[in-house]
Scaffold this motif. Sequence first.
Motif, short mmCIF file in Angstrom:
data_model
loop_
_atom_site.label_atom_id
_atom_site.label_comp_id
_atom_site.label_asym_id
_atom_site.label_seq_id
_atom_site.Cartn_x
_atom_site.Cartn_y
_atom_site.Cartn_z
N ILE A 101 0.86 -1.19 0.00
CA ILE A 101 0.00 0.00 0.00
C ILE A 101 0.89 1.23 0.00
O ILE A 101 1.74 1.40 0.87
CB ILE A 101 -0.94 0.01 1.23
CG1 ILE A 101 -1.80 -1.26 1.25
CG2 ILE A 101 -1.80 1.25 1.25
CD1 ILE A 101 -2.71 -1.45 0.06
N ASP B 107 -0.52 4.47 -0.36
CA ASP B 107 -1.29 5.63 0.11
C ASP B 107 -1.00 5.83 1.60
O ASP B 107 -1.36 4.99 2.42
CB ASP B 107 -2.78 5.40 -0.12
CG ASP B 107 -3.64 6.58 0.28
OD1 ASP B 107 -3.40 7.19 1.34
OD2 ASP B 107 -4.58 6.88 -0.48
N HIS C 148 1.29 -3.46 3.96
CA HIS C 148 0.86 -4.49 3.02
C HIS C 148 -0.51 -5.00 3.46
O HIS C 148 -0.71 -5.29 4.64
CB HIS C 148 1.86 -5.65 2.96
CG HIS C 148 3.15 -5.27 2.31
ND1 HIS C 148 4.10 -4.50 2.94
CD2 HIS C 148 3.62 -5.53 1.07
CE1 HIS C 148 5.12 -4.31 2.11
NE2 HIS C 148 4.86 -4.93 0.97
N HIS C 149 -1.43 -5.09 2.49
CA HIS C 149 -2.78 -5.60 2.74
C HIS C 149 -3.00 -6.83 1.87
O HIS C 149 -2.39 -6.97 0.80
CB HIS C 149 -3.83 -4.55 2.37
CG HIS C 149 -3.84 -3.36 3.25
ND1 HIS C 149 -4.86 -2.44 3.22
CD2 HIS C 149 -2.98 -2.89 4.18
CE1 HIS C 149 -4.62 -1.47 4.09
NE2 HIS C 149 -3.48 -1.73 4.68
N GLU D 143 -10.54 2.25 0.16
CA GLU D 143 -9.80 1.28 -0.67
C GLU D 143 -9.00 2.00 -1.75
O GLU D 143 -9.48 2.94 -2.36
CB GLU D 143 -10.76 0.28 -1.32
CG GLU D 143 -11.48 -0.61 -0.32
CD GLU D 143 -10.57 -1.57 0.44
OE1 GLU D 143 -9.38 -1.71 0.09
OE2 GLU D 143 -11.06 -2.19 1.38
N VAL D 144 -7.76 1.54 -1.97
CA VAL D 144 -6.89 2.14 -3.00
C VAL D 144 -7.28 1.62 -4.38
O VAL D 144 -8.02 0.65 -4.50
CB VAL D 144 -5.39 1.89 -2.69
CG1 VAL D 144 -4.99 2.55 -1.37
CG2 VAL D 144 -5.07 0.40 -2.67
#
Length: 112
Positions: A43, A45, A56-57, A89-90
Amino acid sequence: MTDVWLFSYGTLQQEDVQLATFGRRLDGRPDALPGYTTSLLEIRDPEVVKTSGKTHHLIALPSGRTEDEVPGVALTITAAELAAADTYEVSDYKRIAVRLKSGLEAFVYVGA
């Protein structure tokens, strides 16, 4: 306004993310997303990293195998809260409608 179901297999299950994104703790029940596996996504953002506390997702990707499934929680939210989830959510994720293992119709964020 009618509630909808949102399936979460990652950070939307965290109380701190729910409070920051929706202003409340969400109700939910265990379920699973059939036909998917997960991978880790970095991630970038900084606001999302700050909210989740993670760089990290998990990201769900279709596996093409009916026996695969991703465990998680089906959360009850309002349409306005669904818009807030879209903001959280990105762009690596997209929201789709799915049928969960339980038969429940829900939205979920998967790889874009």
